[in-house]
Scaffold this motif. Structure first.
Motif, short mmCIF file in Angstrom:
data_model
loop_
_atom_site.label_atom_id
_atom_site.label_comp_id
_atom_site.label_asym_id
_atom_site.label_seq_id
_atom_site.Cartn_x
_atom_site.Cartn_y
_atom_site.Cartn_z
N SER A 74 7.67 -58.12 -6.02
CA SER A 74 7.43 -57.00 -5.11
C SER A 74 8.73 -56.25 -4.85
O SER A 74 9.82 -56.83 -4.91
CB SER A 74 6.86 -57.50 -3.78
OG SER A 74 5.62 -58.13 -3.95
N LEU A 75 8.59 -54.98 -4.54
CA LEU A 75 9.73 -54.15 -4.15
C LEU A 75 9.27 -53.22 -3.04
O LEU A 75 8.11 -52.80 -3.02
CB LEU A 75 10.25 -53.31 -5.30
CG LEU A 75 11.25 -53.91 -6.28
CD1 LEU A 75 11.57 -52.88 -7.36
CD2 LEU A 75 12.52 -54.37 -5.58
N GLY B 286 -4.35 -50.54 -4.88
CA GLY B 286 -4.58 -51.96 -4.63
C GLY B 286 -3.33 -52.80 -4.70
O GLY B 286 -3.32 -53.95 -4.25
N ARG B 287 -2.26 -52.25 -5.27
CA ARG B 287 -1.00 -52.99 -5.38
C ARG B 287 0.11 -52.34 -4.56
O ARG B 287 1.18 -52.95 -4.40
CB ARG B 287 -0.54 -53.04 -6.84
CG ARG B 287 -1.50 -53.70 -7.79
CD ARG B 287 -0.88 -53.87 -9.16
NE ARG B 287 -0.63 -52.61 -9.84
CZ ARG B 287 0.57 -52.20 -10.25
NH1 ARG B 287 1.63 -52.95 -10.05
NH2 ARG B 287 0.69 -51.04 -10.87
N ASN C 182 3.55 -54.26 -4.91
CA ASN C 182 3.34 -55.68 -5.17
C ASN C 182 2.77 -55.87 -6.57
O ASN C 182 2.23 -54.93 -7.16
CB ASN C 182 2.37 -56.26 -4.14
CG ASN C 182 2.84 -56.06 -2.71
OD1 ASN C 182 4.02 -56.22 -2.41
ND2 ASN C 182 1.93 -55.70 -1.84
N GLY C 183 2.88 -57.08 -7.06
CA GLY C 183 2.33 -57.36 -8.39
C GLY C 183 2.86 -56.42 -9.44
O GLY C 183 2.09 -55.90 -10.27
N LEU C 184 4.16 -56.20 -9.44
CA LEU C 184 4.74 -55.23 -10.37
C LEU C 184 4.51 -55.63 -11.81
O LEU C 184 4.53 -56.81 -12.17
CB LEU C 184 6.22 -55.06 -10.08
CG LEU C 184 6.53 -54.21 -8.85
CD1 LEU C 184 7.95 -54.42 -8.37
CD2 LEU C 184 6.28 -52.74 -9.15
N GLN D 175 15.89 -46.26 -9.70
CA GLN D 175 15.35 -46.91 -10.89
C GLN D 175 14.66 -48.21 -10.52
O GLN D 175 15.22 -49.06 -9.80
CB GLN D 175 16.48 -47.21 -11.88
CG GLN D 175 16.04 -47.96 -13.13
CD GLN D 175 15.21 -47.14 -14.08
OE1 GLN D 175 15.57 -45.99 -14.38
NE2 GLN D 175 14.10 -47.69 -14.55
N VAL D 176 13.46 -48.36 -11.05
CA VAL D 176 12.73 -49.63 -10.94
C VAL D 176 12.49 -50.14 -12.36
O VAL D 176 11.91 -49.42 -13.18
CB VAL D 176 11.39 -49.45 -10.21
CG1 VAL D 176 10.56 -50.72 -10.29
CG2 VAL D 176 11.63 -49.05 -8.75
N THR D 177 12.94 -51.34 -12.62
CA THR D 177 12.76 -51.95 -13.94
C THR D 177 12.07 -53.29 -13.76
O THR D 177 12.54 -54.14 -13.02
CB THR D 177 14.10 -52.15 -14.66
OG1 THR D 177 14.78 -50.88 -14.77
CG2 THR D 177 13.89 -52.72 -16.06
N VAL D 178 10.94 -53.44 -14.45
CA VAL D 178 10.16 -54.67 -14.35
C VAL D 178 10.18 -55.35 -15.71
O VAL D 178 9.70 -54.79 -16.70
CB VAL D 178 8.72 -54.37 -13.91
CG1 VAL D 178 7.96 -55.68 -13.72
CG2 VAL D 178 8.70 -53.54 -12.64
N SER D 179 10.71 -56.54 -15.75
CA SER D 179 10.78 -57.28 -17.01
C SER D 179 9.57 -58.21 -17.14
O SER D 179 9.04 -58.70 -16.15
CB SER D 179 12.07 -58.10 -17.06
OG SER D 179 12.08 -59.07 -16.03
N SER D 180 9.17 -58.43 -18.38
CA SER D 180 7.98 -59.26 -18.62
C SER D 180 8.36 -60.73 -18.76
O SER D 180 9.51 -61.09 -18.83
CB SER D 180 7.28 -58.79 -19.89
OG SER D 180 8.17 -58.84 -20.98
#
Length: 127
Positions: free
Chosen positions: A17-18, A66-67, A84-86, A122-127
């Motif tokens: 989450s952010l 929803g997130r 949430n749930g990025l 910047q938002v970076t979401v890694s898998s």
């Protein structure tokens, strides 16, 4: 004039989450809707969320519905985006936007209808 400054972006793992924040300065009393948009390289800026001045109405893109939750504190001249749930596809530069009060109803998701913009975070979401 209104100045907007975003903060809260970063590098997170999928599922995290952010909370993005946007601080407004200037003639805040002239502002109506505030929104969040995001952009990735080579793509147009896309709508994420919007909140009316009173906070009584919020709207979200289907991709984040929803997130995410958008909120604002007019006393502090702040707007927030809780995500949430990025997912990796949420990776983008996120921009805070604001527009003057209007006497007619206009699209809330058209970025061209917002007069004021922050510099982005910047938002970076890694898998």
């Amino acid at each position: 004039q209104v100045q907007l400054v975003e903060s809260g972006g970063g590098l997170v793992q999928a599922g995290a989450s952010l909370r993005l924040s946007c601080a407004a300065a200037g003639h805040f009393s002239s502002i109506g809707d505030m929104g969040w948009f995001r952009q990735t390289p080579g793509k147009e800026r896309e709508f994420v969320a919007r909140i009316t001045w009173s906070g009584g109405t919020t709207n979200y893109a289907d991709s984040v519905k929803g997130r995410s939750t958008v909120s604002r504190d007019n006393a502090k001249q702040m707007v927030y985006l809780q995500m949430n749930g990025l997912k990796p596809e949420d990776t983008a530069v996120y921009y805070c936007a604001a527009r003057r009060v209007r006497s007619v109803i206009v699209s809330y998701s058209d970025s061209r209808l917002y007069e004021y913009w922050g510099q982005g975070t910047q938002v970076t979401v890694s898998s």
